[in-house]
Design an enzyme around this catalytic site. Structure first.
Site, PDB file in Angstrom:
ATOM      1  N   SER A  50       0.794  -1.379   0.016  1.00  0.00           N
ATOM      2  CA  SER A  50      -0.007  -0.092   0.019  1.00  0.00           C
ATOM      3  C   SER A  50       0.804   1.360   0.165  1.00  0.00           C
ATOM      4  CB  SER A  50      -0.804  -0.060   1.215  1.00  0.00           C
ATOM      5  OG  SER A  50      -0.200  -0.058   2.498  1.00  0.00           O
ATOM      6  N   ASP A 340      -3.542   7.701   8.560  1.00  0.00           N
ATOM      7  CA  ASP A 340      -4.223   6.864   9.044  1.00  0.00           C
ATOM      8  C   ASP A 340      -3.651   6.052  10.084  1.00  0.00           C
ATOM      9  OD1 ASP A 340      -2.767   4.843   7.685  1.00  0.00           O
ATOM     10  OD2 ASP A 340      -4.531   4.424   6.152  1.00  0.00           O
ATOM     11  N   HIS A 343      -0.458   4.731   7.526  1.00  0.00           N
ATOM     12  CA  HIS A 343       0.202   5.136   6.387  1.00  0.00           C
ATOM     13  C   HIS A 343       0.804   6.400   6.644  1.00  0.00           C
ATOM     14  CE1 HIS A 343      -2.380   1.637   4.887  1.00  0.00           C
ATOM     15  NE2 HIS A 343      -1.302   1.395   4.119  1.00  0.00           N
TER      16      HIS A 343
END
Length: 376
Positions: A50, A340, A343
């Site tokens: 991600s 978040d 991340h």
């Protein structure tokens, strides 16, 4: 028709025939090194999770998605599937390398033809080096599958676009690999693999698997590699959200990351003799992010522990990672280390990309920086 004219036509026919038969190198838009300026890279191919995914998971049946606000709240195109508020490290590296456009995600049906000439992003949120790591969030494209997609789909299309073999064109591309953290968070610790396999043994297996993956890319034509270390995942908001006041939890995750990073640096030193002509940059995201956390004010940050967006813990029915869809978000994203639960914000990504490209500190990039890699 004179004999001289006829001879010219015969020679022209033979040249055209030779080009179609042997894929005349002049047809390869990017293969001839004399046509490249110093420091000119024609694109990037991206693999990982991600941290470098720019929209592939939009097209997968998975919980690991970032195609909704507040993700992308500061990105020019809105919520694109990047797991941050703005640009990710790959976008920012592309700007440093002066690439003409953003790298498109592989899973997007529009990523084909002329759109792939500057590269393709194969990364997938929640993916790992190990095939089963990403299953915790649903579907994820593992590192092995990403490479398979690159070989079977991207490369034939690239060869058709450039008119030459990939072995001629790929040395002019940078291969970015940002992966590894999920193998610890969602595999080694979440599945309690640590109860049956020691950290060193698990890490050695990870590194051995990554080594084979890098060699596979090398055999396909890759020569310039940028590898990112695992950042201090134990310091992320996710840990405290799901395991409040668990100091040992944070410490265990950071120790695992540090052990992996040491092995990754050794891998680069060990693998080069097996990959003649290859060059590597290891970007030490661990130390770069840790330096921000330890000295936030000097780097322009004020919040190093909380998620900028609204995140629900596992106890609240969330994951401790993802922003709530349409949830609240802090006003000053640039002051937060994390968007978040896991991340980094775009502000942190800017720091990482800038240092990756130009830093001369071995503690940040090893053994060279991305700018130097591009000029090789």
């Amino acid at each position: 028709m004179t004999v001289k004219t006829h001879l010219k036509l015969v020679i022209l026919y033979l040249l055209i025939l030779a080009c179609f038969t042997h894929r005349c190198k002049s047809l390869c838009r990017f293969s001839s090194s004399e046509n490249l300026r110093d420091g000119e890279i024609k694109g990037m191919f991206v693999f990982g999770s991600s941290l470098v995914d720019n929209g592939n998971n939009n097209f997968l049946d998975t919980k690991a998605k970032a195609d909704y606000l507040p993700y992308g709240i500061d990105f020019p195109n809105g919520s694109s599937g990047r797991f941050t508020n703005g640009k990710n490290v790959v976008d920012l590296l592309g700007e440093q390398l002066k690439l003409p456009s953003l790298i498109p995600p592989f899973m997007d049906p529009a990523t084909k033809g002329s759109r792939i000439v500057e590269g393709v992003n194969h990364a997938s949120g929640s993916a790992g080096i190990l095939d089963d790591t990403g299953s915790v969030a649903g579907n994820a494209t593992s590192m092995n599958q990403q490479i398979k997609n690159f070989e079977e789909v991207t490369l034939p299309d690239l060869e058709a676009q450039l008119g030459c073999k990939s072995s001629e064109s790929l040395p002019n591309y940078i291969f970015v690999i940002g992966i590894g953290g999920n193998d610890y968070v969602f595999n080694y610790f979440l599945r309690k693999t640590f109860l049956i396999v020691g950290l060193e043994r698990f890490t050695s297996y990870l590194i051995s698997s990554l080594s084979k993956q890098l060699e596979n890319l090398y055999n396909l034509g890759a020569r310039k590699f940028v590898l990112t270390t695992i950042y201090p995942i134990g310091s992320s908001p996710m840990v405290n959200l799901n395991q409040p006041n668990c100091g040992p939890c944070s410490q265990a995750l950071n120790v695992a990351a540090a052990v992996y990073n040491i092995h990754l640096k050794s891998l680069v030193e060990d693998i080069k003799p097996r990959m003649p002509g290859s060059n590597f940059v290891v970007v030490n995201t661990y130390d770069i992010v840790k330096d921000i956390i330890d000295n936030p004010a000097s780097k322009g940050f004020s919040d190093t522990t909380n998620a900028c967006c609204e995140v629900k813990s596992a106890e609240q029915g969330g994951t401790g990672v993802s922003c709530e869809r349409g949830g609240q978000v802090c006003a000053d994203r640039n002051s937060h280390v994390y968007l978040d639960g896991l991340h980094p914000s775009e502000a942190v990504n800017i720091q990482i990309a800038t240092k990756a490209y130009a830093s001369n500190l071995e503690s940040e990039v090893y053994p060279i920086n991305v700018k130097q890699l591009a000029e090789l």
